[in-house]
Design a protein around this motif. Structure first.
Motif, PDB file in Angstrom:
ATOM      1  N   LYS B 125      71.027  36.744  67.866  1.00  0.00           N
ATOM      2  CA  LYS B 125      70.660  36.185  66.570  1.00  0.00           C
ATOM      3  C   LYS B 125      69.455  36.973  66.069  1.00  0.00           C
ATOM      4  O   LYS B 125      68.363  36.807  66.573  1.00  0.00           O
ATOM      5  N   VAL B 126      69.677  37.827  65.105  1.00  0.00           N
ATOM      6  CA  VAL B 126      68.609  38.706  64.648  1.00  0.00           C
ATOM      7  C   VAL B 126      68.002  38.140  63.369  1.00  0.00           C
ATOM      8  O   VAL B 126      68.701  37.941  62.376  1.00  0.00           O
ATOM      9  N   ILE B 127      66.701  37.872  63.418  1.00  0.00           N
ATOM     10  CA  ILE B 127      65.977  37.412  62.234  1.00  0.00           C
ATOM     11  C   ILE B 127      65.038  38.527  61.838  1.00  0.00           C
ATOM     12  O   ILE B 127      64.136  38.896  62.590  1.00  0.00           O
ATOM     13  N   CYS B 128      65.272  39.111  60.677  1.00  0.00           N
ATOM     14  CA  CYS B 128      64.494  40.267  60.230  1.00  0.00           C
ATOM     15  C   CYS B 128      63.590  39.842  59.084  1.00  0.00           C
ATOM     16  O   CYS B 128      64.071  39.522  58.001  1.00  0.00           O
ATOM     17  N   VAL B 129      62.296  39.809  59.329  1.00  0.00           N
ATOM     18  CA  VAL B 129      61.342  39.467  58.273  1.00  0.00           C
ATOM     19  C   VAL B 129      61.025  40.757  57.513  1.00  0.00           C
ATOM     20  O   VAL B 129      60.358  41.637  58.035  1.00  0.00           O
ATOM     21  N   ASN B 130      61.542  40.848  56.310  1.00  0.00           N
ATOM     22  CA  ASN B 130      61.456  42.101  55.558  1.00  0.00           C
ATOM     23  C   ASN B 130      60.375  41.994  54.497  1.00  0.00           C
ATOM     24  O   ASN B 130      60.540  41.314  53.490  1.00  0.00           O
ATOM     25  N   ASN B 131      59.247  42.660  54.747  1.00  0.00           N
ATOM     26  CA  ASN B 131      58.187  42.656  53.731  1.00  0.00           C
ATOM     27  C   ASN B 131      58.149  43.984  52.985  1.00  0.00           C
ATOM     28  O   ASN B 131      57.197  44.271  52.267  1.00  0.00           O
ATOM     29  N   LEU B 132      59.155  44.809  53.155  1.00  0.00           N
ATOM     30  CA  LEU B 132      59.393  46.034  52.385  1.00  0.00           C
ATOM     31  C   LEU B 132      58.376  47.139  52.661  1.00  0.00           C
ATOM     32  O   LEU B 132      58.258  48.074  51.871  1.00  0.00           O
ATOM     33  N   ILE B 133      57.635  47.032  53.752  1.00  0.00           N
ATOM     34  CA  ILE B 133      56.585  48.015  54.007  1.00  0.00           C
ATOM     35  C   ILE B 133      56.204  47.977  55.499  1.00  0.00           C
ATOM     36  O   ILE B 133      56.531  47.027  56.190  1.00  0.00           O
ATOM     37  N   TYR B 134      55.573  49.033  56.002  1.00  0.00           N
ATOM     38  CA  TYR B 134      54.960  48.951  57.332  1.00  0.00           C
ATOM     39  C   TYR B 134      53.609  48.279  57.155  1.00  0.00           C
ATOM     40  O   TYR B 134      52.649  48.922  56.731  1.00  0.00           O
ATOM     41  N   ALA B 135      53.540  47.012  57.473  1.00  0.00           N
ATOM     42  CA  ALA B 135      52.334  46.271  57.109  1.00  0.00           C
ATOM     43  C   ALA B 135      51.213  46.447  58.127  1.00  0.00           C
ATOM     44  O   ALA B 135      50.065  46.698  57.762  1.00  0.00           O
ATOM     45  N   MET B 136      51.529  46.354  59.417  1.00  0.00           N
ATOM     46  CA  MET B 136      50.463  46.330  60.407  1.00  0.00           C
ATOM     47  C   MET B 136      49.715  47.661  60.496  1.00  0.00           C
ATOM     48  O   MET B 136      48.527  47.706  60.802  1.00  0.00           O
ATOM     49  N   THR B 137      50.408  48.761  60.208  1.00  0.00           N
ATOM     50  CA  THR B 137      49.771  50.069  60.366  1.00  0.00           C
ATOM     51  C   THR B 137      49.100  50.565  59.092  1.00  0.00           C
ATOM     52  O   THR B 137      48.629  51.696  59.066  1.00  0.00           O
ATOM     53  N   GLY B 138      49.086  49.793  58.030  1.00  0.00           N
ATOM     54  CA  GLY B 138      48.337  50.194  56.858  1.00  0.00           C
ATOM     55  C   GLY B 138      49.138  50.449  55.597  1.00  0.00           C
ATOM     56  O   GLY B 138      48.647  51.071  54.658  1.00  0.00           O
ATOM     57  N   GLY B 139      50.363  49.985  55.547  1.00  0.00           N
ATOM     58  CA  GLY B 139      51.110  50.026  54.295  1.00  0.00           C
ATOM     59  C   GLY B 139      51.795  51.338  53.995  1.00  0.00           C
ATOM     60  O   GLY B 139      51.801  51.798  52.846  1.00  0.00           O
ATOM     61  N   GLN B 140      52.374  51.990  55.006  1.00  0.00           N
ATOM     62  CA  GLN B 140      53.135  53.203  54.756  1.00  0.00           C
ATOM     63  C   GLN B 140      54.540  52.868  54.233  1.00  0.00           C
ATOM     64  O   GLN B 140      55.006  51.744  54.374  1.00  0.00           O
ATOM     65  N   THR B 141      55.192  53.879  53.652  1.00  0.00           N
ATOM     66  CA  THR B 141      56.546  53.688  53.149  1.00  0.00           C
ATOM     67  C   THR B 141      57.495  53.426  54.324  1.00  0.00           C
ATOM     68  O   THR B 141      57.504  54.178  55.292  1.00  0.00           O
ATOM     69  N   ALA B 142      58.273  52.365  54.200  1.00  0.00           N
ATOM     70  CA  ALA B 142      59.264  52.031  55.219  1.00  0.00           C
ATOM     71  C   ALA B 142      60.652  52.367  54.667  1.00  0.00           C
ATOM     72  O   ALA B 142      60.791  52.600  53.467  1.00  0.00           O
ATOM     73  N   PRO B 143      61.679  52.381  55.511  1.00  0.00           N
ATOM     74  CA  PRO B 143      63.021  52.659  54.979  1.00  0.00           C
ATOM     75  C   PRO B 143      63.513  51.601  54.006  1.00  0.00           C
ATOM     76  O   PRO B 143      64.484  51.827  53.291  1.00  0.00           O
ATOM     77  N   THR B 144      62.857  50.445  54.000  1.00  0.00           N
ATOM     78  CA  THR B 144      63.288  49.380  53.098  1.00  0.00           C
ATOM     79  C   THR B 144      62.474  49.335  51.810  1.00  0.00           C
ATOM     80  O   THR B 144      62.731  48.500  50.955  1.00  0.00           O
ATOM     81  N   THR B 145      61.462  50.219  51.678  1.00  0.00           N
ATOM     82  CA  THR B 145      60.618  50.182  50.478  1.00  0.00           C
ATOM     83  C   THR B 145      61.425  50.631  49.264  1.00  0.00           C
ATOM     84  O   THR B 145      61.983  51.725  49.270  1.00  0.00           O
ATOM     85  N   PRO B 146      61.513  49.790  48.226  1.00  0.00           N
ATOM     86  CA  PRO B 146      62.281  50.199  47.052  1.00  0.00           C
ATOM     87  C   PRO B 146      61.546  51.262  46.230  1.00  0.00           C
ATOM     88  O   PRO B 146      60.399  51.607  46.533  1.00  0.00           O
ATOM     89  N   GLY B 147      62.194  51.782  45.212  1.00  0.00           N
ATOM     90  CA  GLY B 147      61.625  52.869  44.417  1.00  0.00           C
ATOM     91  C   GLY B 147      60.459  52.449  43.542  1.00  0.00           C
ATOM     92  O   GLY B 147      60.254  51.271  43.276  1.00  0.00           O
ATOM     93  N   GLN B 148      59.647  53.444  43.128  1.00  0.00           N
ATOM     94  CA  GLN B 148      58.491  53.253  42.232  1.00  0.00           C
ATOM     95  C   GLN B 148      57.412  52.344  42.816  1.00  0.00           C
ATOM     96  O   GLN B 148      56.651  51.719  42.082  1.00  0.00           O
ATOM     97  N   VAL B 149      57.358  52.261  44.128  1.00  0.00           N
ATOM     98  CA  VAL B 149      56.338  51.427  44.750  1.00  0.00           C
ATOM     99  C   VAL B 149      55.235  52.326  45.295  1.00  0.00           C
ATOM    100  O   VAL B 149      55.508  53.347  45.923  1.00  0.00           O
ATOM    101  N   VAL B 150      53.983  51.967  45.034  1.00  0.00           N
ATOM    102  CA  VAL B 150      52.851  52.732  45.555  1.00  0.00           C
ATOM    103  C   VAL B 150      52.560  52.265  46.978  1.00  0.00           C
ATOM    104  O   VAL B 150      52.391  51.076  47.220  1.00  0.00           O
ATOM    105  N   THR B 151      52.560  53.197  47.898  1.00  0.00           N
ATOM    106  CA  THR B 151      52.217  52.881  49.290  1.00  0.00           C
ATOM    107  C   THR B 151      51.155  53.878  49.729  1.00  0.00           C
ATOM    108  O   THR B 151      50.845  54.828  48.994  1.00  0.00           O
TER     109      THR B 151
END
Lengths: 79, 304
Positions: B125-151
């Motif tokens: 049972k996979v629960i994926c909390v998707n916050n659209l960014i690499y949050a813990m390491t400082g907000g880098q672009t993740a594969p789920t980050t949508p377009g036109q987002v500043v990271t």
């Protein structure tokens, strides 16, 4: 007559405001008082309106608040 | 009005928490705590036997869940939550294994494990909390980050196409795929309760705010503003084709249960194959255990 009670653990609150915004009967408001971390925890402004639905408890990311039904709903009696 | 302090009755989430580790490290307005509430309510509603439940997390903000819940839990290495959980499930098929992790862990470094676990239909049972960014390491672009987002790694905005996770796991073979946001607490809680009854690879994506690194950098307000955005812009479309549920920066969020189908799971296929090629020489360890008089496996119908 209130059907439920809302209980708040002030020290855990980080004042995100989810409970205040999404309470269906608008029981809560952020207080002007501080907790020891410097956040404004919510307080109860309309206790008579609380239905004990526990939506505040489901929203609270800090596990600091929950609603409790004083008279359990029919579906909860068997649990 | 005076502020009430906690007294019995206790918060329903309390008995599932390691209270000595509270308060947690999640930022004000972060949605991960909300998902934990929904998860624990689902455990209560689905009457899960906590002795046969294991939570596996990877690395990241949501990886912390394993450390905060008072359940059998494992905090594994980065991206390897699914392989660890697969081993756990195969070694002890009676366990309900929940993988509780973030998008950076499951879809980026653990992306291969995600698709292959879905392909094999391992009963996780996979629960994926998707916050659209690499949050813990400082907000880098993740594969789920949508377009036109500043990271922090795309200061002029992201331009590459992001992963549509429900589409990815459906194509790979998951039997249950749903997406909810942290605003949809009741639906999310029901969905989590539902996957405990569903054998096979189940995947729930939870869209969650990251007020500190995603919303703040993009001038999208705080956690509460994001929750209001979810309330306003999300649209429930159960059974929607997953190819059409991609996310963008400020657009509509399609939520709902997208896929619910049945496929034989990994263990079932393995046992069948072993029976076919080895015949009577193959002894299923779970069935053998039942014959020796351990009743739990029999109740779950594993050795029929």
């Amino acid at each position: 007559m209130a059907k439920g009670t809302v209980l708040i653990e002030v020290e855990r609150c980080k004042a995100c405001g989810f409970c205040v915004e999404f309470c269906p009967t608008k029981v809560l408001a952020l207080s002007t008082a501080f907790n020891s971390k410097g956040y404004h925890p919510p307080h109860v402004i309309a206790p008579e309106k609380c239905s004990g639905c526990d939506l505040c408890g489901m929203f609270c990311p800090d596990f600091a608040i929950f609603g409790h039904r004083d008279v359990p709903a029919a579906s909860e009696i068997n649990q | 009005m005076s502020v009430t302090t906690i007294a019995p009755p206790a918060n329903p989430v309390e008995r599932f928490l390691r209270t000595d580790r509270m308060p947690h490290i999640w930022c004000p307005g972060c949605g991960i705590g909300t998902t934990v509430n929904c998860f624990t309510r689902a455990l209560i509603d689905a009457k899960i036997d906590l002795d046969h439940l294991a939570i596996v997390s990877g690395i990241g903000c949501s990886g912390r869940v394993a450390g905060y819940v008072r359940l059998d839990s494992f905090h594994t290495t980065h991206g390897r939550a699914i392989p660890f959980a697969t081993g756990l499930k195969l070694a002890n098929p009676k366990l309900q294994v929940v993988v509780y992790s973030g998008d950076g862990d499951l879809a980026a470094i653990g992306g291969n494990h995600l698709i292959h676990a879905a392909r094999r239909n391992v009963d996780l049972k996979v629960i994926c909390v998707n916050n659209l960014i690499y949050a813990m390491t400082g907000g880098q672009t993740a594969p789920t980050t949508p377009g036109q987002v500043v990271t922090s790694t795309n200061p002029y905005g992201t331009f590459d196409t992001s992963f549509n996770l429900p589409h990815l796991v459906e194509a790979a073979g998951a039997v249950y795929v749903a997406r909810w946001t942290t605003y949809h607490v009741r639906q999310l809680s029901r969905a989590i309760a539902e996957i405990f009854q569903k054998p096979g690879f189940s995947f729930i994506e939870i869209i969650s705010p990251c007020p500190t690194l995603y919303q703040r950098r993009n001038k999208m307000g705080d956690g509460l503003d994001t929750m209001k955005y979810y309330k306003e812009k999300s649209k429930v479309k159960n059974g929607a084709p997953t190819s059409e549920v991609g996310l963008d920066k400020q657009g509509e969020i399609i939520v709902g249960k997208f896929v619910d189908r049945a496929r034989p799971d990994y263990r079932e296929l393995m046992v069948n194959q072993m029976h076919e090629s080895l015949g009577s020489r193959f002894i299923d360890p779970v069935a053998a255990e039942c014959e020796e008089g351990e009743p739990q496996g029999c109740e779950e119908g594993l050795c029929s």
